[in-house]
Motif scaffolding. Sequence first.
Motif, PDB file in Angstrom:
ATOM      1  N   LEU A   1       0.732  -1.096   0.027  1.00  0.00           N
ATOM      2  CA  LEU A   1       0.131  -0.111  -0.296  1.00  0.00           C
ATOM      3  C   LEU A   1       0.910   1.544  -0.048  1.00  0.00           C
ATOM      4  O   LEU A   1       1.025   2.189  -0.664  1.00  0.00           O
ATOM      5  CB  LEU A   1      -0.637  -0.095   1.415  1.00  0.00           C
ATOM      6  CG  LEU A   1      -2.550  -0.571   1.319  1.00  0.00           C
ATOM      7  CD1 LEU A   1      -3.132  -0.994   2.876  1.00  0.00           C
ATOM      8  CD2 LEU A   1      -3.480  -0.803   0.518  1.00  0.00           C
ATOM      9  N   HIS A   2       2.242   1.564   0.596  1.00  0.00           N
ATOM     10  CA  HIS A   2       2.380   2.659   0.716  1.00  0.00           C
ATOM     11  C   HIS A   2       4.273   2.757   0.583  1.00  0.00           C
ATOM     12  O   HIS A   2       5.177   3.770   1.291  1.00  0.00           O
ATOM     13  CB  HIS A   2       2.587   2.841   2.466  1.00  0.00           C
ATOM     14  CG  HIS A   2       0.845   3.102   3.050  1.00  0.00           C
ATOM     15  ND1 HIS A   2      -0.072   3.669   2.252  1.00  0.00           N
ATOM     16  CD2 HIS A   2       0.665   2.140   3.928  1.00  0.00           C
ATOM     17  CE1 HIS A   2      -1.138   3.421   3.539  1.00  0.00           C
ATOM     18  NE2 HIS A   2      -0.679   2.565   3.932  1.00  0.00           N
ATOM     19  N   GLU A   3       5.052   1.643   1.005  1.00  0.00           N
ATOM     20  CA  GLU A   3       6.621   1.711   0.590  1.00  0.00           C
ATOM     21  C   GLU A   3       6.421   0.931  -1.228  1.00  0.00           C
ATOM     22  O   GLU A   3       7.499  -0.138  -1.738  1.00  0.00           O
ATOM     23  CB  GLU A   3       6.953   0.763   0.591  1.00  0.00           C
ATOM     24  CG  GLU A   3       6.362   0.892   2.514  1.00  0.00           C
ATOM     25  CD  GLU A   3       6.936  -0.188   3.645  1.00  0.00           C
ATOM     26  OE1 GLU A   3       7.564  -1.137   2.763  1.00  0.00           O
ATOM     27  OE2 GLU A   3       6.435   0.655   4.847  1.00  0.00           O
ATOM     28  N   ARG A   4       5.389   1.043  -2.099  1.00  0.00           N
ATOM     29  CA  ARG A   4       5.532   0.227  -3.675  1.00  0.00           C
ATOM     30  C   ARG A   4       6.404   1.481  -4.401  1.00  0.00           C
ATOM     31  O   ARG A   4       6.286   2.134  -4.685  1.00  0.00           O
ATOM     32  CB  ARG A   4       4.249  -0.217  -3.702  1.00  0.00           C
ATOM     33  CG  ARG A   4       3.957  -0.751  -5.387  1.00  0.00           C
ATOM     34  CD  ARG A   4       2.503  -0.350  -5.650  1.00  0.00           C
ATOM     35  NE  ARG A   4       2.112   0.890  -5.524  1.00  0.00           N
ATOM     36  CZ  ARG A   4       1.597   1.790  -6.670  1.00  0.00           C
ATOM     37  NH1 ARG A   4       2.271   1.811  -7.754  1.00  0.00           N
ATOM     38  NH2 ARG A   4       1.306   2.533  -7.111  1.00  0.00           N
ATOM     39  N   PRO A   5       7.061  -0.263  -5.397  1.00  0.00           N
ATOM     40  CA  PRO A   5       8.266   0.333  -6.196  1.00  0.00           C
ATOM     41  C   PRO A   5       7.672   1.129  -7.206  1.00  0.00           C
ATOM     42  O   PRO A   5       6.610   0.639  -7.418  1.00  0.00           O
ATOM     43  CB  PRO A   5       8.729  -0.295  -6.549  1.00  0.00           C
ATOM     44  CG  PRO A   5       8.364  -1.756  -5.920  1.00  0.00           C
ATOM     45  CD  PRO A   5       7.766  -0.977  -5.030  1.00  0.00           C
ATOM     46  N   PRO A   6       8.078   1.854  -8.078  1.00  0.00           N
ATOM     47  CA  PRO A   6       7.199   2.585  -8.883  1.00  0.00           C
ATOM     48  C   PRO A   6       7.490   1.563 -10.222  1.00  0.00           C
ATOM     49  O   PRO A   6       5.776   1.145 -10.858  1.00  0.00           O
ATOM     50  CB  PRO A   6       8.163   3.770  -9.590  1.00  0.00           C
ATOM     51  CG  PRO A   6       8.595   3.827  -8.473  1.00  0.00           C
ATOM     52  CD  PRO A   6       9.247   2.572  -7.500  1.00  0.00           C
ATOM     53  N   THR A   7       7.621   0.654 -10.289  1.00  0.00           N
ATOM     54  CA  THR A   7       7.695  -0.405 -11.027  1.00  0.00           C
ATOM     55  C   THR A   7       6.246  -1.628 -11.045  1.00  0.00           C
ATOM     56  O   THR A   7       6.616  -2.307 -11.724  1.00  0.00           O
ATOM     57  CB  THR A   7       9.555  -1.623 -11.544  1.00  0.00           C
ATOM     58  OG1 THR A   7       9.841  -1.978  -9.866  1.00  0.00           O
ATOM     59  CG2 THR A   7       9.812  -0.038 -12.054  1.00  0.00           C
ATOM     60  N   THR A   8       6.022  -1.691  -9.722  1.00  0.00           N
ATOM     61  CA  THR A   8       5.010  -2.262  -9.113  1.00  0.00           C
ATOM     62  C   THR A   8       3.869  -2.405  -9.174  1.00  0.00           C
ATOM     63  O   THR A   8       3.821  -0.524  -9.053  1.00  0.00           O
ATOM     64  CB  THR A   8       5.485  -3.371  -7.434  1.00  0.00           C
ATOM     65  OG1 THR A   8       6.735  -3.257  -7.142  1.00  0.00           O
ATOM     66  CG2 THR A   8       4.337  -3.597  -6.840  1.00  0.00           C
ATOM     67  N   PRO A   9       2.991  -2.490  -9.891  1.00  0.00           N
ATOM     68  CA  PRO A   9       1.531  -1.982 -10.228  1.00  0.00           C
ATOM     69  C   PRO A   9       0.518  -2.021  -8.721  1.00  0.00           C
ATOM     70  O   PRO A   9       0.710  -2.981  -8.486  1.00  0.00           O
ATOM     71  CB  PRO A   9       0.618  -3.184 -11.140  1.00  0.00           C
ATOM     72  CG  PRO A   9       1.326  -4.395 -10.683  1.00  0.00           C
ATOM     73  CD  PRO A   9       2.704  -4.305 -10.456  1.00  0.00           C
ATOM     74  N   PRO A  10      -0.466  -0.969  -8.969  1.00  0.00           N
ATOM     75  CA  PRO A  10      -1.128  -0.660  -7.831  1.00  0.00           C
ATOM     76  C   PRO A  10      -2.059  -2.190  -7.406  1.00  0.00           C
ATOM     77  O   PRO A  10      -2.556  -2.804  -8.273  1.00  0.00           O
ATOM     78  CB  PRO A  10      -2.098   0.090  -7.743  1.00  0.00           C
ATOM     79  CG  PRO A  10      -1.436   0.539  -9.338  1.00  0.00           C
ATOM     80  CD  PRO A  10      -0.669  -0.021 -10.002  1.00  0.00           C
TER      81      PRO A  10
END
Length: 1012
Positions: free
Chosen positions: A812-821
Motif C-alpha cells: 500500500l505505502h512502500e510500493r516501488p514505481p515498477t510494481t503495479p498498484p
Amino acid sequence: MMKKKKMGLIPLLLSLMMCTALFHGCMANDDVPIQINDDVLGLIVFKSGLHDPSSRLGSWNEDDDSPCSWEFVQCNPSTGRVSEVSVDGLGLSGKIGRGLEKLQNLKVLSLSFNNFSGSINPELAFITGLERLNLSHNSLSGRIPSSLSNMTSMRFLDLSHNSLAGPIPDEMFENYSSLRSLSLSMNFLEGPIPSALLRCTTLSNLNLSSNQFSGNLDFSSGIWTLNRLRTLDLSHNVFSGSVPDGVAAIHNLKELQLQGNRFSGPLPVDIGLCPHLSRLDFCHNLFTGSLPDSLQRLKSLVFFGVSNNLLAGDFPQWIGSMSSVEYVDFSGNGFTGSLPASMGDLKSLQFLSLSDNRLTGSIPGSLFYCAKLSVIRLRGNGFSGSIPEGLFDLGLDEVDLSGNELEGPIPPGSSRLFESLHSLDLSRNKLTGSIPAEIGLFSSLRYLNLSWNSLRSRMPPELGYFQNLNVLDLRSTSLFGSIPGDICDSGSLGILQLDGNSLTGPIPDEFGNCSSLYLLSMSHNELNGSIPKSFATLKKLEILRLEFNELSGEIPKEVGSLENLLAVNVSYNRLIGRLPVGGIFQSLDQSALQGNLGICSPLLKGPCKLNVSKPLVLDPYAFANPINGQNRRNESTTTPMRFRHHMFLSVSAIIAITAAAFILIGVVVISLLNVSARRRLAFIDTALESMCSSSSRSGSPPTGKLILFDSRASQNWITNPENLLNKAAEIGGGVFGTVYKVSLGGGPRMVAIKKLVTSNIIQYPEDFDREVRILGKARHQNLISQKGYYWTPQLQLLVTDYAPNGSLQARLHERPPTTPPLSWPNRFRIILGTAKGLAHLHHSFRPPIIHYNLKPSNILLDENCNPMISDYGLARLLTKLDKHVISSRFQSALGYVAPELACQSLRVNEKCDIYGFGVMILEIVTGRRPVEYGEDNVVILNDHVRVMLEQGNVLECVDPTMSEYPEEEVLPVLKLALVCTSQIPSSRPTMAEVVQILQVIKTPIPQRMEAF
C-alpha cells in the motif's frame, strides 16, 4: 477368594482392545482371571488419550469393576451399562480417540465446550443406539465422516462451533428418520443442502448458520416441505435466489432466520400466515419491494429485522398492530413516508432502528407510550420538527437522532434518563438553544455528540460532572466563552473534540487531569495564552490538534516527553521558540507548524523568535583566590578590553569543547552500535545452534529444547544445522521482537523465527508452553501457522511459517514505481481473507484469541494476494494482560487503537480487533494512512470518510491508483468499515457477521442486476 488387583492396565488397553474374547482366558501371574467391564475399558482408553489439566476425571479409576459411580457418567439401572457420558466444559483437550465405541448401550454422548481437536472419529458410528451426540464448541476439523449415517437412532446432533469443512456427505441423513434437532452452525461447511435431509420429516430444529452453504431455496430444494420445523436458521451463508411463497406451509414455525445471505426478490407474501412466528430476521440480503401486508397478522412476533436490504415503499402504517414486538430494525433500506402515531401502540418495544432510510415528517410524540423502549436509532433520515419532550422521559440507554433536520432546543431529561442513558448522538441537525444544565446529571453517559448544530451557548460547567464519559464531541456547535477547567474531573474522558467554535480564553491548566485522554482537538477557535505545561501529564495522548487559534509563547519542552503522541498540529497560531526535544516534534511536517512566524524550525521560512530571559553575566573572578579576589575586581574596572578578551576566549573554548564532546559521543555511540550488532548476530547464531541440539513434540519444555509441532520439520533442522546457521538472516522487527528467516535443512522451504522481547514475557516454561500451543492450534488458510518454539529463561523464540511476498503495508505505502498498484479484486480478497482469519480466532476458541495489534504490517501476502495474519494473540504471552499496556505499547499503529481502550471501565475484547479491521478496510480502499497531515490540518481517515459519505461524495475517497472498480461493491465495503469503527463497541458487528456481509457484497453481476 479376593480378586487380584489389576496393575499397569493403561499400557495394555490399546492392545487388549483387539482381543475378541473380551479378555476371558487372559491370566495373571497367579492364574487368577482378570475380567474387565467393557464400559470401564472403553472409558479408560478414552481418558488415556486426553489432557485433563484440572483432573476433573479423577474418579475414573481403572481398578473399578463398574463405572456407574464415576462422575459425569450415568448408567441404566436395569442393565447396569453406561447410558450417558457428559463431560461438558471440563477444559479437556486432545483427540476423540478410541474407546467410546465399546459403550454399546450409550444413548447420550456430550463433549461440548472443551478443546478437542483433530477430526471426528468415524468409529463413533459403531455406537448405533446413540440418540444424542453433542460435540459443539470444540476445535474439531476436517470433514464430517459419512459413517455417522449408521446412527439410525439419532435424535439430537450438534456439531456447531468447530472448524469442520467441506460439504455434508450426501448419505449423511439417509437413515435419520428420528432426527429432531440438527445444528452445524459456526463451521466452514460448504456446498448445497443434501437432498437426503428432506427425509428427516420429524425435524423441528435446523441450524446451518455461519457456514458457506450455497444454492437456491426454491420449492425444488424441498426445504419448505419440512412442515414440522419450529426453528430454521440459515443465516450467514451464501444462499441466493428468491424465497418463494409457501412458507406458510410450515404451520409451527416460530423462528425464521435468513440474514446475511444473498437472497433477492420480494419477501414471500404469505409470511404473515405463520401464526406462531416470534423471530423473523431477513437482514443483510438483497430483498426488494415493499413489506407484505400479511406481516401485520403476526401477533406473536417479538424480533423483526429487515435491515440492510433494498426494500422501499412507504413505512407500514400497520406497524402498531404488532403488539408483541420488542425488536424492530428497518435500517439501511429506502423506506419513505412518515412514522404513524400508532407507533405508541408497541407497548413491548425495546429496540427501534430506522436509520439510513428516507423517512420524513416529525418524530411521533406517541413514542412516549413505548414505556419499555431502551434504544432508538433514527440516524440519517429527513425527520424535521422538534424532539418530542416525552421521549426524554423514558429510561433510554441509547439515542441516535443524528443526520436529520431536527430543530428547536434539546429537551430536558427525566430522572429515569439520567440513570440509564449511556449514548446520546444529536449531531448534524439544526438544533438551537443552549446545552441543558441537566446534562451533567447523566451519570452513566459514555458517548455525547452534539456536533454540527447551532446551539450558540457557553460550555456548561456541568460537563465536568460526568463520571463515565469517554467521548465528548461538540465540534461546530457555535459554542463561545471559555473552556471550563473541570471538564476532565472524572478522569475517564478519552476523546474531546471542540473544533470549529468561538471559544476564547486560555486552555485551562486543569487539562492535566485528563489522564485518559488520547485525542484532543480544539482547532479553529479563538483560544489564546500559552499551551499549558500540564499537557506533559497526558501520557496516553496520541493526537493533539490546536491549529487556527491565537496561542502564543513556546511549546512547553515537557510535552516532548509524551511517548504515545503520534500526531500534532499547531499551525496558524502565534507560537515562538524552539520545538520540544524528543517525541513526535522532531519529525513534524511543515503543514503542522506553518503560520507561526516565531517557531524555530528549518522547515519554516521567516524570523525565529526565542523567548529567552536576560543575558547571563559571568563573573570571571567568581572562583578566584579569596585573598586576591578583591584586588582583581578593582583591577577589572581599569582594563575592560582585557576582560572582554578573556571572555571571548572562554566562550570559544566552551564551544570547542562542546563540539568535541558531541563528536566523541557520536563516535562512541556508533562504535557501540556496531559492537551491539555484531554481538546480536553472534547471539542469534549461538541461540540457533542450541536450538538444533534436540527436539520434542509434547510435554513441558525442558530448558534449551526446541519444541516443534511438526516432527518432520524437526528432522530437517537436526540433520543440517550448518545450513541453518549460515542462512539465518534478519528480515524485520516489531513491538514483540526481531524476526529472522531460516532455511529448513538447507532446502527451499523457509520458516520465520521471532526472537521475543524479554520484558513482560511469561517466564515459566509450563505457562509459555500452554499459551503457545493454544496459538499453534489456530490453523487456517488466512493465518500464519505457529510451527513451534524455543524457550530458555533468557531467550524465547517462536517458529512460524515464512511469507516471502511482503506485507500489506509494503504493497500500500512502500510500493516501488515498477510494481503495479493493487487492483480492486485483490483488495477485496485481502479484506475478505483477513476477516475470515479473524473470525476463526474469535469464534473457534473459547476464550477467543484476540489479535490486539492488527495493522497492515501484520497482514502478509502470498503470490495471489491472499492474506495471512501474523502476530495474532502474542499478547497472551505477556505476564500481565492489561489494556493500558496493549494500547500504549502493542497497539502502536497510528489510528488503529479502539476508543474504548481509553476508558478504564471497559475491558479489552474482540470489538477492539473489529475496530482495527474497520480502519484497515479504509486504508485498503483509500490507499491513505489512518492519520496523516493535510495541507492545513491533521486528517483522521475515519472521520474524513464518514463526512464524505454523509455529503454523498464518498467515492472521491477511493484510491486514485485504481483505474477501475465496481461502485456497487466499494460503497458497501466503505459503509461496513464505518460500522466496524463505531465509537460504541456494541454497535460493531462480530467478525462472523463481517464475513457474511462481505460475502453478500461480492454478488455476481447477473444476480445483482436481477436484484435491481
